[in-house]
Design an enzyme around this catalytic site. Structure first.
Site, PDB file in Angstrom:
ATOM      1  N   HIS A 151       0.828  -1.205   0.000  1.00 51.96           N
ATOM      2  CA  HIS A 151       0.000   0.000   0.000  1.00 51.96           C
ATOM      3  C   HIS A 151       0.863   1.256   0.000  1.00 51.96           C
ATOM      4  O   HIS A 151       2.045   1.205   0.339  1.00 51.96           O
ATOM      5  CB  HIS A 151      -0.923   0.030   1.229  1.00 51.96           C
ATOM      6  CG  HIS A 151      -2.129  -0.850   1.100  1.00 51.96           C
ATOM      7  ND1 HIS A 151      -2.117  -2.173   1.464  1.00 51.96           N
ATOM      8  CD2 HIS A 151      -3.377  -0.602   0.629  1.00 51.96           C
ATOM      9  CE1 HIS A 151      -3.319  -2.711   1.234  1.00 51.96           C
ATOM     10  NE2 HIS A 151      -4.097  -1.778   0.720  1.00 51.96           N
ATOM     11  N   LYS A 155      -0.808   5.061   4.363  1.00 53.59           N
ATOM     12  CA  LYS A 155      -1.763   4.152   5.036  1.00 53.59           C
ATOM     13  C   LYS A 155      -1.453   4.073   6.533  1.00 53.59           C
ATOM     14  O   LYS A 155      -0.312   3.837   6.933  1.00 53.59           O
ATOM     15  CB  LYS A 155      -1.730   2.760   4.397  1.00 53.59           C
ATOM     16  CG  LYS A 155      -2.777   1.830   4.991  1.00 53.59           C
ATOM     17  CD  LYS A 155      -3.065   0.659   4.086  1.00 53.59           C
ATOM     18  CE  LYS A 155      -4.072  -0.300   4.726  1.00 53.59           C
ATOM     19  NZ  LYS A 155      -5.370   0.325   4.974  1.00 53.59           N
TER      20      LYS A 155
END
Ligand code: NAD
Length: 264
Positions: A151, A155
């Site tokens: 990600h 995040k």
């Protein structure tokens, strides 16, 4: 038109949901809620110019028959779930990293209104869950499962809620609920115990989201991989869920229920 109240409207997901809803014929963003000092509020300026109410206070805008879509924070999710139950609004909830008390608030709201809760609103991920289920059902015991997720650098929670959900699904199949899920490995950890599931979180750049499941046997392995190329994948699933809750009875629903309702 389905009236939508969007919580976290100035955020990355809020803006993606907004953009897609505006392009639809059956959904109307009736109100957008976020903090005026939110990092995305400058970009949210175009939201203020658009039709509908802009508010910093969810309590001031949520009313009966609304569909509330929230991609915000665990605290906001919890407060919004209670408001939905109180006012009779349906809830589509996507915030990840919920503590047990936040989850309990969402479950409690589902006793009074329809709630779709998903750590990942991509319909592709819902299908990936089914694929994992089918592969593990087809194999004998003894295959190893590892999950790698990637990600973007912003995040907040790690590993992703989706990686954990996939790990728990695999764990149930392996029939060893007591064996651990490990997060990365370091040092002299010794031989991999049977039934252990390694979950590895990679963070960097602007990667929207990738989940790879490795199912390894003797001399062969299988890889199942999903790549979210754009936040529109989650936004589209959330809007499909918004349509779903308008006809659903009060209750707690998963994205798989939404997928089933939309499968041929
Ligand atoms: P973000 O930080 O860009 O946006 C969150 C927004 O919520 C911000 O604008 C923030 O100001 C706002 N916010 C905070 N408190 C609020 C409150 N009390 N009321 C209203 N707004 C409030 O984050 P993001 O990337 O959009 O992700 C939001 C959440 O959604 C995260 O938990 C993320 O992990 C999750 N997420 C879920 C999915 C899914 O498919 N379920 C997909 C992507 C992200």
């Amino acid at each position: 038109m389905i009236p939508i109240v969007l919580i976290g409207a100035a955020g990355r997901m809020g803006r993606a949901v907004d953009e897609l809803a505006r392009a639809s014929r059956d959904l109307e963003i009736r109100a957008r809620v976020d903090r005026a000092d939110a990092p995305g509020a400058r970009m949210g300026a175009n939201l203020i110019e658009s039709s509908g109410v802009w508010s910093e206070d969810a309590a001031a805008v949520i009313r009966a028959k609304d569909v509330v879509i929230e991609f915000s924070t665990p605290a906001a999710c919890r407060a919004v779930a209670a408001l939905c139950a109180e006012r009779g609004a349906a809830l589509v909830s996507g915030t990840t990293g919920l503590a047990p008390a936040d989850e309990a608030a969402v479950r409690s709201a589902a006793e009074r209104v329809p709630v779709v809760r998903a750590a990942n609103f991509s319909l592709g991920i819902a299908a990936l869950h089914r694929a994992l289920d089918a592969v593990l059902k087809a194999l004998p015991r003894g295959w190893d499962v590892e999950i790698i997720e990637r990600h973007h650098r912003h995040k907040a929670d790690s590993p992703s809620g989706t990686a954990l959900a996939l790990a728990h699904a695999a764990q149930a199949h392996l029939g060893r609920p007591s064996s651990g899920i490990v997060h990365g490995r370091s040092g002299r950890v010794g031989e991999r115990p049977e039934g252990e599931i390694g979950v590895h979180a990679v963070r960097g750049g602007s990667q929207t989201g990738e989940h790879e499941i490795v199912i390894a046997g003797e001399g062969e392995w299988i890889e199942l991989r999903h790549v979210a190329q754009d936040r529109q994948a989650f936004a589209a699933g959330a809007l499909t869920a918004a349509r779903f809750v308008t006809t659903a009875r009060p209750g707690f629903y998963r994205i798989d229920d939404v997928l089933s309702a939309n499968s041929p």
